[in-house]
Design a protein around this motif. Structure first.
Motif, PDB file in Angstrom:
ATOM      1  N   LEU A  21       0.829  -1.205   0.000  1.00 33.23           N
ATOM      2  CA  LEU A  21       0.000   0.000   0.000  1.00 33.23           C
ATOM      3  C   LEU A  21       0.866   1.259   0.000  1.00 33.23           C
ATOM      4  O   LEU A  21       0.562   2.238  -0.694  1.00 33.23           O
ATOM      5  N   TYR A  22       1.937   1.220   0.767  1.00 33.69           N
ATOM      6  CA  TYR A  22       2.829   2.380   0.815  1.00 33.69           C
ATOM      7  C   TYR A  22       3.384   2.696  -0.571  1.00 33.69           C
ATOM      8  O   TYR A  22       3.375   3.852  -1.005  1.00 33.69           O
ATOM      9  N   GLU A  23       3.833   1.688  -1.289  1.00 25.23           N
ATOM     10  CA  GLU A  23       4.353   1.903  -2.642  1.00 25.23           C
ATOM     11  C   GLU A  23       3.270   2.479  -3.549  1.00 25.23           C
ATOM     12  O   GLU A  23       3.538   3.359  -4.372  1.00 25.23           O
ATOM     13  N   GLY A  24       2.042   1.970  -3.379  1.00 21.66           N
ATOM     14  CA  GLY A  24       0.927   2.473  -4.173  1.00 21.66           C
ATOM     15  C   GLY A  24       0.649   3.944  -3.888  1.00 21.66           C
ATOM     16  O   GLY A  24       0.413   4.754  -4.795  1.00 21.66           O
ATOM     17  N   GLU A  25       0.710   4.290  -2.608  1.00 19.59           N
ATOM     18  CA  GLU A  25       0.512   5.697  -2.220  1.00 19.59           C
ATOM     19  C   GLU A  25       1.582   6.581  -2.844  1.00 19.59           C
ATOM     20  O   GLU A  25       1.286   7.648  -3.393  1.00 19.59           O
ATOM     21  N   VAL A  26       2.833   6.138  -2.717  1.00 22.34           N
ATOM     22  CA  VAL A  26       3.942   6.944  -3.228  1.00 22.34           C
ATOM     23  C   VAL A  26       3.818   7.123  -4.744  1.00 22.34           C
ATOM     24  O   VAL A  26       4.091   8.194  -5.271  1.00 22.34           O
ATOM     25  N   ASN A  27       3.358   6.095  -5.424  1.00 16.16           N
ATOM     26  CA  ASN A  27       3.195   6.223  -6.871  1.00 16.16           C
ATOM     27  C   ASN A  27       2.185   7.304  -7.231  1.00 16.16           C
ATOM     28  O   ASN A  27       2.396   8.065  -8.170  1.00 16.16           O
ATOM     29  N   ILE A  28       1.104   7.376  -6.468  1.00 14.66           N
ATOM     30  CA  ILE A  28       0.126   8.439  -6.747  1.00 14.66           C
ATOM     31  C   ILE A  28       0.732   9.807  -6.449  1.00 14.66           C
ATOM     32  O   ILE A  28       0.625  10.743  -7.247  1.00 14.66           O
ATOM     33  N   VAL A  29       1.427   9.897  -5.322  1.00 11.99           N
ATOM     34  CA  VAL A  29       2.072  11.161  -4.957  1.00 11.99           C
ATOM     35  C   VAL A  29       3.094  11.572  -6.018  1.00 11.99           C
ATOM     36  O   VAL A  29       3.157  12.731  -6.431  1.00 11.99           O
ATOM     37  N   ALA A  30       3.878  10.601  -6.485  1.00  8.58           N
ATOM     38  CA  ALA A  30       4.983  10.912  -7.399  1.00  8.58           C
ATOM     39  C   ALA A  30       4.539  11.093  -8.844  1.00  8.58           C
ATOM     40  O   ALA A  30       5.100  11.912  -9.559  1.00  8.58           O
ATOM     41  N   HIS A  31       3.545  10.326  -9.249  1.00 10.26           N
ATOM     42  CA  HIS A  31       3.247  10.299 -10.684  1.00 10.26           C
ATOM     43  C   HIS A  31       1.877  10.850 -11.065  1.00 10.26           C
ATOM     44  O   HIS A  31       1.652  11.138 -12.239  1.00 10.26           O
ATOM     45  N   ALA A  32       0.951  10.966 -10.096  1.00 10.00           N
ATOM     46  CA  ALA A  32      -0.411  11.375 -10.476  1.00 10.00           C
ATOM     47  C   ALA A  32      -0.806  12.690  -9.807  1.00 10.00           C
ATOM     48  O   ALA A  32      -0.016  13.280  -9.081  1.00 10.00           O
ATOM     49  N   PHE A  33      -2.028  13.143 -10.015  1.00 12.38           N
ATOM     50  CA  PHE A  33      -2.477  14.429  -9.462  1.00 12.38           C
ATOM     51  C   PHE A  33      -3.135  14.249  -8.100  1.00 12.38           C
ATOM     52  O   PHE A  33      -2.819  14.935  -7.152  1.00 12.38           O
ATOM     53  N   ASN A  34      -4.092  13.348  -8.028  1.00 11.46           N
ATOM     54  CA  ASN A  34      -4.658  12.992  -6.732  1.00 11.46           C
ATOM     55  C   ASN A  34      -5.372  11.663  -6.839  1.00 11.46           C
ATOM     56  O   ASN A  34      -5.678  11.201  -7.928  1.00 11.46           O
ATOM     57  N   GLY A  35      -5.614  11.084  -5.702  1.00 14.81           N
ATOM     58  CA  GLY A  35      -6.199   9.745  -5.756  1.00 14.81           C
ATOM     59  C   GLY A  35      -6.921   9.385  -4.487  1.00 14.81           C
ATOM     60  O   GLY A  35      -6.998  10.175  -3.542  1.00 14.81           O
ATOM     61  N   LEU A  36      -7.442   8.182  -4.491  1.00 16.56           N
ATOM     62  CA  LEU A  36      -8.203   7.693  -3.352  1.00 16.56           C
ATOM     63  C   LEU A  36      -7.864   6.215  -3.141  1.00 16.56           C
ATOM     64  O   LEU A  36      -7.841   5.444  -4.096  1.00 16.56           O
ATOM     65  N   ALA A  37      -7.580   5.871  -1.906  1.00 11.58           N
ATOM     66  CA  ALA A  37      -7.380   4.454  -1.572  1.00 11.58           C
ATOM     67  C   ALA A  37      -8.644   3.958  -0.896  1.00 11.58           C
ATOM     68  O   ALA A  37      -9.077   4.525   0.100  1.00 11.58           O
ATOM     69  N   THR A  38      -9.263   2.943  -1.449  1.00 14.52           N
ATOM     70  CA  THR A  38     -10.445   2.351  -0.827  1.00 14.52           C
ATOM     71  C   THR A  38     -10.075   0.955  -0.340  1.00 14.52           C
ATOM     72  O   THR A  38      -9.649   0.106  -1.124  1.00 14.52           O
ATOM     73  N   VAL A  39     -10.206   0.758   0.929  1.00 16.05           N
ATOM     74  CA  VAL A  39      -9.755  -0.487   1.549  1.00 16.05           C
ATOM     75  C   VAL A  39     -10.960  -1.244   2.083  1.00 16.05           C
ATOM     76  O   VAL A  39     -11.731  -0.705   2.882  1.00 16.05           O
ATOM     77  N   THR A  40     -11.149  -2.461   1.621  1.00 14.58           N
ATOM     78  CA  THR A  40     -12.269  -3.264   2.106  1.00 14.58           C
ATOM     79  C   THR A  40     -11.720  -4.477   2.855  1.00 14.58           C
ATOM     80  O   THR A  40     -10.887  -5.202   2.323  1.00 14.58           O
ATOM     81  N   ILE A  41     -12.185  -4.642   4.080  1.00 19.06           N
ATOM     82  CA  ILE A  41     -11.679  -5.748   4.894  1.00 19.06           C
ATOM     83  C   ILE A  41     -12.835  -6.658   5.290  1.00 19.06           C
ATOM     84  O   ILE A  41     -13.867  -6.199   5.781  1.00 19.06           O
TER      85      ILE A  41
END
Ligand SMILES: Nc1ncnc2c1ncn2[C@@H]1O[C@H](COP(=O)(O)OP(=O)(O)OP(=O)(O)O)[C@@H](O)[C@H]1O
Ligand code: SF4
Ligand SMILES: [Mg+2]
Lengths: 454, 138
Positions: free
Chosen positions: B43-63
């Motif tokens: 998840l951390y890598e996914g977050e960093v990718n949005i921060v580094a490469h995209a404009f904004n995003g949303l993480a939706t986590v279903t447990i």
């Protein structure tokens, strides 16, 4: 030994005013207010002593053995940490302190840092042999317990070697046995700077039973020694002090361990600093540290809650002593042969068993835990988020959890009492249950009030 | 249970918030620490990718009781060649990003390694959606 967690803390209910200070500072949220008094949750408490420091009325009591307990033994031994020796003003000589400890009934006095040189070597070897990074010191029992309770994944990182007081106790006891004393004649008493060490001795982690028979708090021994020095003639120097090197003297100070370890090392003191750092470590945000020294107290053991003197003065005295010790060679240090024998013996005693995680979780069963978590999140929709503590839980989230765990009721929240239109009488009863019968009565003798001290 | 975290492009200080929060939740649920570790890394890598490469995003986590599903959806430049992006060491990170210690081209491969299932859907000039799944049983 029973497998519950022994804590050195108790709340004196006759003194506690239920003020929430302790509850607010507890790093593991182990305190609730019930019936107007602080209550400890045994499975969460890590014996760090933050509550003790925060209490404005000194309601926290730390158990210790009465000095008379030493008379149960023919050979009572005082195991004294270097911070103890550094409590005294400069005009009191160490010889006098030793002499006074004898006067109080101890037949032998040893400084616990004697085994530090041995331990230091072994820790460095440990670092060579073990791949886990960072390795974490087990010196401070409060931070060990913090990791057990809050950072279970990091329990594999501990350096499983006994702390200096344990090793020195082993060595001293062995010497006394060799001198011909009987096992049950010997009583080992550790003079402690903190409650964490007491807890670690009374319910040890990583070993079955501690070699220490009793614990006496630095502040109470300090008082007795000062009293003797003031009131008795002829407390002169006893010349039996074993020479401690600078590394041993500074071991319990911040960076005392870390400065000897290889590569990237960090020394972190203060329980909240430690907690914050471990959170980042667990998040994988930090991944280039090789060794971590973690101490619960600011300025490490110089800031132990049972120290009688100011932490910076204690630290200064230890540093001065360390720089003096570098210039001095002492006839009391061990010969080469004695050293090898001592090392061989200690090597057979030095290892700790694995230290288990004991995380605080909502439930053993994941499905049930999930239901409780959902309940907590739902309850949080209604709680105001002010974290005022008037419910007797440290913050809104903690109340929500207490409700989900059936330890509390949502109407403990005074704002919920208001919004859910509970009648005055009912609300009054709830408040009484949390805060006790009398806490809302007018009382001019309370701290800060008109007739304080009456 | 569903948890949502906004991720802001360009703000490296906040990257890691979602993974840290999800970690806290999983710890309380008594999930095996080794599995938590994998989820946090992915998840951390996914977050960093949005921060580094995209404009904004949303993480939706279903447990649920068996698994965690994470959907990282962003609006951004998208990934023209997903297969290539998945290669170890492939990066388009700017020198500025690399100076901050990111941009080794390890993120996506690391996410793959630390999840039981991973899927990337991306449209150039629209955005990217990464789906991750991890099972709790050992
Ligand atoms: N959310 C995204 N939006 C647009 N492009 C992306 C996104 N995620 C990854 N990419 C592209 O895929 C490439 C590879 O990603 P990957 O995470 O493997 O490496 P990196 O982010 O460049 O470096 P690192 O993750 O090691 O810091 C990136 O350089 C970027 O071009
Ligand atoms: S830092 Fe020293 S005094 Fe403070 S809790 Fe740890 S071992 Fe005890
Ligand atoms: Mg990346």
């Amino acid at each position: 030994m029973k497998k519950t967690f022994h804590h050195a803390f108790g709340v004196d209910k006759s003194i506690c005013v239920g003020c929430t200070h302790c509850m607010k500072v507890c790093p593991t949220q182990a305190i609730r207010i019930r019936g107007g008094k602080a209550e400890l949750m045994a499975n969460r408490c890590i014996d760090c002593g933050e509550c003790y420091r925060a209490c404005p009325v000194h309601a926290f009591k730390i158990e210790e053995d009465d000095l008379s307990a030493i008379h149960r033994f023919k050979v009572p031994v005082a195991l004294v940490p270097a911070v103890m020796m550094a409590q005294f003003p400069d005009n009191v000589s160490t010889g006098q302190i030793y002499q006074a400890i004898h006067k109080l009934g101890f037949s032998r006095v040893f400084e616990v840092e004697q085994s530090v040189n041995f331990l230091k070597e072994k820790m460095m070897e440990y670092q060579q042999k073990n791949a886990a990074r960072p390795l974490i010191s087990t010196f401070c029992p409060a931070t060990v317990r913090l990791i057990q309770v809050r950072f279970p994944a990091l329990t594999d990182h501990f350096i499983l070697l006994k702390p200096p007081h344990d090793l020195t106790a082993e060595l001293v006891k062995n010497n006394l046995l060799n001198e011909g004393h009987d096992e049950n004649e010997i009583g080992m008493f550790y003079i402690t700077p903190c409650a964490a060490k007491i807890a670690a001795i009374k319910s040890p982690v990583g070993e079955e039973k501690s070699i220490i028979d009793g614990v006496i708090n630095i502040d109470s021994l300090f008082n007795k020694i000062m009293y003797l020095l003031k009131n008795e003639e002829g407390i002169s120097a006893a010349d039996e002090r074993t020479h401690l090197g600078a590394d041993a003297i500074t071991w319990s100070l911040t960076n005392g361990e870390a400065k000897h370890m290889k590569y990237t090392t960090l020394a972190i003191d203060g329980i909240n600093n430690v907690d914050e750092f471990l959170e980042k470590l667990e998040n994988e945000e930090i991944n280039n540290v090789d060794f971590l020294e973690l101490r619960a107290c600011d300025e490490s053991c110089a800031g132990g809650i049972l120290c009688a003197s100011n932490r910076f003065l204690v630290q200064g005295r230890l540093l001065r002593r360390a720089s003096l010790s570098q210039q001095k060679t002492n006839n009391k240090s061990l010969t080469g042969k004695e050293k090898t024998e001592a090392s061989a013996f200690l090597e057979s005693k030095m290892t700790l068993d694995t230290i288990d995680a004991r995380p605080v979780k909502l439930d053993e069963d994941l499905g049930t835990a999930l239901k409780k978590m959902e309940r907590i999140r739902e309850l949080m929709c209604f709680l105001p988020g002010f974290d005022c503590g008037a419910c007797g839980s440290p913050n809104c989230r903690a109340l929500a959890e207490d409700v989900a765990q059936k330890r509390a009721n949502i109407s403990n929240c005074i704002f919920i009492q208001h919004t859910s239109l509970i009648d005055r009488d009912h609300a009054g009863r709830i408040i009484q249950k949390i805060w006790g019968d009398e806490s809302l009565n007018k009382d001019c003798s309370k701290k800060g009030a008109k007739h304080e001290g009456n | 249970m569903e948890l949502k975290y906004k991720i802001q492009g360009g703000n490296f200080n906040r990257a890691g918030y979602a993974s840290s929060e999800v970690k806290k939740v999983l710890k309380q649920l008594n999930v095996d620490p080794k599995i938590i570790k994998r989820i946090v890394v992915a998840l951390y890598e996914g977050e960093v990718n949005i921060v580094a490469h995209a404009f904004n995003g949303l993480a939706t986590v279903t447990i649920d009781a068996e698994k965690i599903k994470i959907v990282l959806k962003d609006s951004g430049p998208g990934i023209p060649d997903v297969e290539k992006a998945m290669e170890l060491g492939f990066t388009t990170a700017s020198p500025a990003v690399r100076e901050m210690g990111f941009g080794a081209g390890m993120g996506l491969p690391n996410m793959k390694k630390n999840s039981d299932f991973m899927e990337i859907l991306s449209t150039v000039n629209v955005g990217t959606e990464v789906v991750l799944m991890n099972y709790f049983s050992k």
